[in-house]
Structures are given as C-alpha cells and as structure tokens.
Design a protein around this motif. Structure first.
Motif, PDB file in Angstrom:
ATOM      1  N   GLU A  37     118.590 -90.220 -48.979  1.00 62.13           N
ATOM      2  CA  GLU A  37     119.529 -90.406 -50.078  1.00 62.13           C
ATOM      3  C   GLU A  37     118.847 -91.181 -51.196  1.00 62.13           C
ATOM      4  N   GLY A  38     118.935 -90.690 -52.394  1.00 60.83           N
ATOM      5  CA  GLY A  38     118.290 -91.332 -53.528  1.00 60.83           C
ATOM      6  C   GLY A  38     119.278 -91.562 -54.663  1.00 60.83           C
ATOM      7  N   LEU A  39     118.748 -91.996 -55.797  1.00 62.67           N
ATOM      8  CA  LEU A  39     119.541 -92.261 -56.983  1.00 62.67           C
ATOM      9  C   LEU A  39     120.033 -90.946 -57.569  1.00 62.67           C
ATOM     10  N   GLU A  40     121.360 -90.851 -57.832  1.00 61.56           N
ATOM     11  CA  GLU A  40     121.926 -89.634 -58.409  1.00 61.56           C
ATOM     12  C   GLU A  40     122.305 -89.789 -59.863  1.00 61.56           C
ATOM     13  N   SER A  41     122.772 -90.943 -60.277  1.00 62.27           N
ATOM     14  CA  SER A  41     123.153 -91.127 -61.683  1.00 62.27           C
ATOM     15  C   SER A  41     123.055 -92.588 -62.045  1.00 62.27           C
ATOM     16  N   SER A  57     124.438 -91.182 -69.782  1.00 61.89           N
ATOM     17  CA  SER A  57     124.308 -91.095 -68.328  1.00 61.89           C
ATOM     18  C   SER A  57     122.980 -90.430 -68.020  1.00 61.89           C
ATOM     19  N   LEU A  58     122.351 -90.923 -66.931  1.00 65.12           N
ATOM     20  CA  LEU A  58     121.115 -90.322 -66.444  1.00 65.12           C
ATOM     21  C   LEU A  58     121.412 -89.680 -65.095  1.00 65.12           C
ATOM     22  N   TRP A  59     121.356 -88.375 -65.048  1.00 71.08           N
ATOM     23  CA  TRP A  59     121.576 -87.628 -63.813  1.00 71.08           C
ATOM     24  C   TRP A  59     120.216 -87.286 -63.211  1.00 71.08           C
ATOM     25  N   VAL A  60     120.114 -87.537 -61.915  1.00 65.22           N
ATOM     26  CA  VAL A  60     118.877 -87.282 -61.188  1.00 65.22           C
ATOM     27  C   VAL A  60     119.179 -86.285 -60.077  1.00 65.22           C
ATOM     28  N   LEU A  61     118.500 -85.151 -60.103  1.00 66.05           N
ATOM     29  CA  LEU A  61     118.649 -84.129 -59.074  1.00 66.05           C
ATOM     30  C   LEU A  61     117.290 -83.973 -58.397  1.00 66.05           C
ATOM     31  N   ARG A  62     117.256 -84.344 -57.114  1.00 64.21           N
ATOM     32  CA  ARG A  62     115.987 -84.372 -56.385  1.00 64.21           C
ATOM     33  C   ARG A  62     115.849 -83.109 -55.549  1.00 64.21           C
ATOM     34  N   GLY A  63     114.680 -82.473 -55.628  1.00 62.43           N
ATOM     35  CA  GLY A  63     114.354 -81.291 -54.849  1.00 62.43           C
ATOM     36  C   GLY A  63     113.237 -81.573 -53.877  1.00 62.43           C
ATOM     37  N   PRO A  64     112.822 -80.596 -53.097  1.00 63.81           N
ATOM     38  CA  PRO A  64     111.760 -80.815 -52.110  1.00 63.81           C
ATOM     39  C   PRO A  64     110.433 -81.233 -52.757  1.00 63.81           C
ATOM     40  N   LYS A  65     110.076 -80.681 -53.887  1.00 67.66           N
ATOM     41  CA  LYS A  65     108.776 -80.931 -54.486  1.00 67.66           C
ATOM     42  C   LYS A  65     108.864 -81.604 -55.851  1.00 67.66           C
TER      43      LYS A  65
END
Length: 647
Positions: free
Chosen positions: A210-214, A221-229
């Motif tokens: 689980e990481g930072l999402e917003s 607002s800063l939205w962060v969408l994390r993927g595999p790479k």
C-alpha cells in the motif's frame, strides 16, 4: 631413330613422376587439401558470398536491433533512402501516411475547436450576466485577473500535469503540462520528492504493497497511481470525480502493456519512450461546473429556439405575402392607367381571374404589367371595345389619315391639330373630308404647310437673292447665309411678308457687304503711325501717310451713308523720356492735335477725330525712335441687322 625413342621414354617417365607426386600429396594432406580447394573456389566465385550474406542478414539485424551503435549506423542510410524516395515519388509516401495522419489531424482540429468554442461560451456567458459583474468586482478587490476568478468559480476540475516515474530507479520517464500551466516547472525534483515520500510511507507503515494515493496541496490534489513498473502522478485543480481515477488507471495500464520491455530495461535513457507523451497529454482533461441557471436554461432553451424558428417562419411568410400583394397592386395600377384598357373585375372572391376591356390598338396587358410572374399567375380575360383615350384615338387617326412623316397629329379635347409639311394632294384630300373621324369634332390646319420644295421655289422668286446668298428651309422657316448689300437685306422683310406657307425667317448669318468693306479699311487704318521730329513738328515723310489716311477715312464716311455704323477715330500721341512729366504730357497732347489738324485740312471732319494722350509710362532708350510718333485707332460701332420676319 634412337633420339625419338629416347624422347618417348622421357615423357613416359615424367607422367609417372607426376602421378606419384599426386599420390604422395594425397597421403600427406588428405582432407585439408579438399578444404583448401573448396576455399579457393569460394574466394574465386563473387556471387557466393553475396548469397550467404543475404541469408544471414535478417538474423543479424534481429540480433542487433537493441544495439545503439547498430541503430546509429543505420540512421544515416535510412534517412538518405527516405529522402531519396520522397524526392523521386512523394505521392507514394503521402499515400502510405494518409491512414495515420488523416485521423490524427482531424482529432487535433476537433479538440482545438471544441476548446475554443467552450472558452468563448464561458467568456460570453459570464461577461454579460449579473454573476459576471460580481466576479469582476471580486477580481478587482482581490487584485487577480477576471479569467482566474471565472476559472475558480466555474471549473469543476482540471488536470494540470501528468508525470510518469520509473518505480525501480525513481527517475522521471516523461511528463506533460497543460498549456496554461506555468508554475510546475521542475519535473525531476517533483519525481524525486514523490519517490522519497513513497519510500518513506512504505518503510514507516505496515502493508508494504500500500502506498500514497493522493495528497492535498493548497487548492490542488496530487493523485498517485502505482503500477508494477511505473507510477503515474497527476496534479489536479478542483474536485475531480472518481471516474477520473479510473480513466487515469486505464492510461497507466495501457502504458504497461505497450512499454513492458522498455520499463524493465530502463537505465535513464528516455529515447525508447518517445510515444509516451501523447498518452500523457490525453490525461490533461478538464470539466466545468454546471450551475443551476444552466440547468434551468437547458429546460427552456429548446422551446425558445422552436419559438424563434416559428416566429421567424411566420414572419417570413407574412413578409413574402406582403411583397406579393404589393406586386399585384402595382400590376393593377399599371393596367388601370394604361390607355385602351379598362379593368372591369379584379380577382373576384380573391381568385386569379381578371376581366378587362381592351381596345385592338392597346398594348398587351401582360406587357403593361411589366411583371411576367404576376401576369402568368393571373387569369387574364379580355373583351374588345373601342377606346376614346387620346393616345388610342391618335393611333386610330394615323391609321385612317395616313399622314406623311413630316406631319404631326395632336389632340386637344375634340380638336385635331395638324402640323408640318405635306404634299398638296394630301392637304386637298384632308380638306375635302365630309365626315370627321370618330372622336374629332373639328380640325385645325393653320400650322399645316406645303412641302418645302414648292415653298423654296416661291421664296426664291419673291426675294431674288443676289449671287452668294444661299436659302434653306427647315420646318417652313427660311434661313439665309452669305454676303448681301444693306439695301437688299433691309427690304427682305417686305418681300417675304405675304408668302403663304412660310412661318419664319432667319437672316442673322448674312454678312453686310458694305460693312465688310469698311472693316477692311479699318484694319489698314488701325495702328497707322506718323513720325515727329523735335517738339510737335511732323517729319516730311508723314505727308503721304496723312493723304492715305484722309482718303480711307473719306471712304468710310461714304459707306456710312449707306450702312448706319458709328465711326470713331482716336489719335494717340507719344513722347520720349526727355523733360519733365508735365512737359511730356503736354507734348503728347500737342502731337495728337497736330495730326487732327492736318487731317482736317485734307477734308476729314474733325468731329470724328479725338485726341488721346499716350500711356503714362515712358519707353526704354532703345525704343526712343518709336516714342516720337502719333497713332490712329479706328472703331466701328456694331450694326444690328433689320429683322426679315415681321407679322
């Protein structure tokens, strides 16, 4: 014989030696000798290496496709090949790119037009409304621009920036900024800070996946969408909906599908990700807030448009009908005013039928209306009758009387006026009519004259013109040109007074013979000079000139007895610049009087001679001789010709 045998023996021995040598070579070299022979044949055949290279070239290119040196080596030849292909056949390259460039260009233009239209709509709606005035006041009070205030109150959300960050290295792969975005500039610092925050969260809290999402940063607002790479970070202004995160997640998923190998091999080189920026640009979306006024307007706007269209249609129909009625009224007015036509019934019950009475000599009703469309629409029905309108009566009279071209017919009430010149036979036939034409009670023939040929002969016999005088007749008016004596001109009026058929006489182009002779004498006298010596004494050569002047003046006086022209002669005295001005003036006057006295002694009446001092200026030294003279100036008063037509 022995020598030949010896030679055959030597040849046989050499062949045996070579065979033995070949056998020894085979035993010593074996398979190596065969390979050497094959290698020699391969080197000597130029086509064989080319065929072998062609078979291995595709495998070699596939194996070295990721090698940067191989790519750099192929770059220049490929560029030259493409350039040569474009120069030789540009249409082929255009046809190949058409399926790709066409949709891309259409999409770009469509998006740009939509943005422009939306911006214009927003500006217009908020500039002329009460809300727009409130926002202008707010912008003035806060010191910000009106556009920023409108954006703050109408923008639902806007993606200002999108960053694609590599998970393993934390390096920025690519980014995209909105065109209006000027504050987010340091992209590398943004990616490094975001990576540090992500690592801090994963190290400090449980749940490593689980990481930072917003993150909320002021109004953004800063939205962060994390993927595999890789990780997609977006800076957003406003309140974005949940559906936006799903849209961004789909973009990140597409990036992983398209660039999986590039993500795995990423070492800081961004060149493999040249196609990422357009995908990030698609993430820079925006949406405006729909106010309650807009919702209300949506409900009645279609009805307003329908109403406007309905009113416009009815107005157009009414205006068209009005114009048509105007054309019908104009056509009816022309028919009612046309001679020989009578409107009996005009469109009974609003129909198309029109009943007319038409004289056979009247103009066609369709031509009179001067509107082909109206004439074709109406049902014109005519009944014949004989019109008493003056134009129609005149046409009928011309048909009945058949006047010559030199005769004009005019109607004044029931009186027919006949003017002009006609042959004697036609005039006699007109005078002998027992029954007057229909619509005529009386004929006036006072202005009707015989033809000019007969009249001119009678005029010549009556006036007996001298040689050089020409006579012309124009509408029974006599015109005279040429030179004639005063007595003949003076008696002309009496000669033409009783000529029947003559209506006028013009003698203003006649020249009086005596007056022409007098003008020739005056031309000789004008400017005649008489020279003086000292003071007012004439020089001896002035005597003959005075005799000539006296004789010519006597001729003028004789002509004046016949033609009453006024004769006036001025004698002008001149002087040089010697002496005072008073002396010179006295001298000029004395010289003029001296010439008058000499002419009087030669029989010229001094009453017609007038002394006249010369001008007040003095001539220059080189004209001093001219100044010692007197000069004549003769004037004839104009003589009006006596009229030749007195009635």
């Amino acid at each position: 014989m022995s020598d030949s045998r010896l030679g055959v023996a030597d040849a046989a021995g050499s062949a045996a030696d070579r065979a033995a040598l070949e056998q020894v070579r085979g035993l010593l070299l074996g398979e190596d000798r065969a390979r050497l022979i094959a290698l020699q044949q391969r080197l000597e055949d130029p086509e064989r290496p080319v065929a072998e290279l062609a078979g291995a070239l595709s495998d070699a290119v596939r194996l070295r496709a990721e090698d940067e040196r191989f790519i750099a080596a192929l770059q220049r030849p490929v560029d030259q090949c493409i350039q040569h292909s474009v120069e030789r056949n540009p249409q082929g390259l255009a046809d190949a790119l058409f399926p790709v460039m066409g949709p891309a260009i259409r999409r770009a233009i469509s998006e740009a037009l939509k943005g422009i239209v939306q911006s214009i709509n927003q500006a217009v709606e908020h500039s002329i409304s009460v809300k727009g005035l409130r926002w202008r006041i707010e912008a003035w009070r806060s010191g910000t621009s009106f556009a920023e205030v409108v954006l703050k109150n109408t923008l639902l959300y806007r993606v200002d920036a999108a960053y694609l960050i590599h998970n393993d290295t934390g390096l920025l792969i690519e980014h995209a900024l909105a065109e209006t975005q000027t504050t987010l500039k340091d992209e590398d610092a943004m990616s490094a800070m975001l990576t540090a925050i992500q690592d801090f969260i994963q190290d400090s809290f449980t749940g490593a996946n689980e990481g930072l999402e917003s993150v909320e940063i002021g109004g953004r607002s800063l939205w962060v969408l994390r993927g595999p790479k890789a990780t997609l970070a977006c800076v957003i202004t406003g309140m974005p909906p949940r559906s936006l995160r799903e849209q961004l997640a789909d973009t990140l998923r597409d990036l992983h599908l398209s660039y999986r190998k590039q993500f795995e091999a990423f070492d800081g080189d961004k060149s493999p990700f040249a196609g990422v920026e357009p995908l990030l640009q698609d993430c820079l979306t925006l949406a405006y807030r729909e106010s309650s006024e807009d919702k209300a307007r949506v409900s009645w706007l279609p009805w307003l448009l329908v109403g406007l269209l309905l009113v416009s249609g009815l107005g157009w129909l009414g205006w068209t009908q009005y114009l048509w009625d105007q054309r019908l009224d104009a056509a009816r007015s022309r028919l009612e005013q046309a001679p020989g036509l009578v409107v009996v019934n005009w469109r009974p019950s609003g129909g198309r039928r029109v009943l007319l009475l038409a004289d056979p000599l009247a103009e066609s009703p369709a031509v009179v209306m001067a509107d082909a469309e109206v004439a074709a629409w109406l049902d014109l029905q005519t009944r014949p009758y004989l019109s008493a309108d003056a134009p129609i009566l005149l046409q009928r009279l011309r048909q009945q009387l058949a006047p010559p071209a030199t005769v004009t017919l005019n109607l004044s009430g029931a009186v027919l006026h006949v003017d002009g010149q006609a042959p004697e036979a036609w005039i006699q036939g007109l005078s002998a009519l027992q029954v007057l034409p229909l619509g005529v009670d009386r004929m006036d023939l006072s202005a009707l004259n015989r033809e000019a040929t007969d009249l001119l002969a009678r005029v010549q016999a009556a006036i007996d013109p001298p040689t050089g005088v020409e006579l012309t007749l124009d509408a029974a008016v006599l015109s005279l040109t040429g030179v004639a004596s005063w007595d003949w001109i003076n008696g002309l009026a009496e000669s033409v007074a009783e000529l029947p058929g003559l209506v006028g006489c013009d003698n203003q182009r006649l020249v009086v013979a005596e007056l022409r002779q007098a003008e020739a004498i005056v031309q000789d006298l004008n400017g005649m000079l008489f020279a003086f010596g000292e003071s007012n004494k004439l020089l001896p050569d002035a005597g003959p000139r005075l005799d000539q002047a006296a004789a010519q003046i006597s001729e003028l006086l004789a002509l004046q007895q016949t033609v009453p022209f006024g004769l006036e002669i001025d004698v002008i005295g001149f002087s040089d610049q010697t002496g005072t001005e008073r002396w010179r003036a006295w001298l000029r006057e004395r010289r003029a009087e001296q010439v008058i006295r000499q002419l009087g002694e030669r029989g010229v009446p001094t009453a017609i001679l007038h002394p006249l001092p010369g001008p007040g200026f003095e001539p220059s030294d080189d004209l001093a001789a001219v100044a010692e003279q007197a000069q004549l100036r003769v004037q004839l008063q104009p003589v009006p010709l006596p009229p030749c037509w007195v009635r």
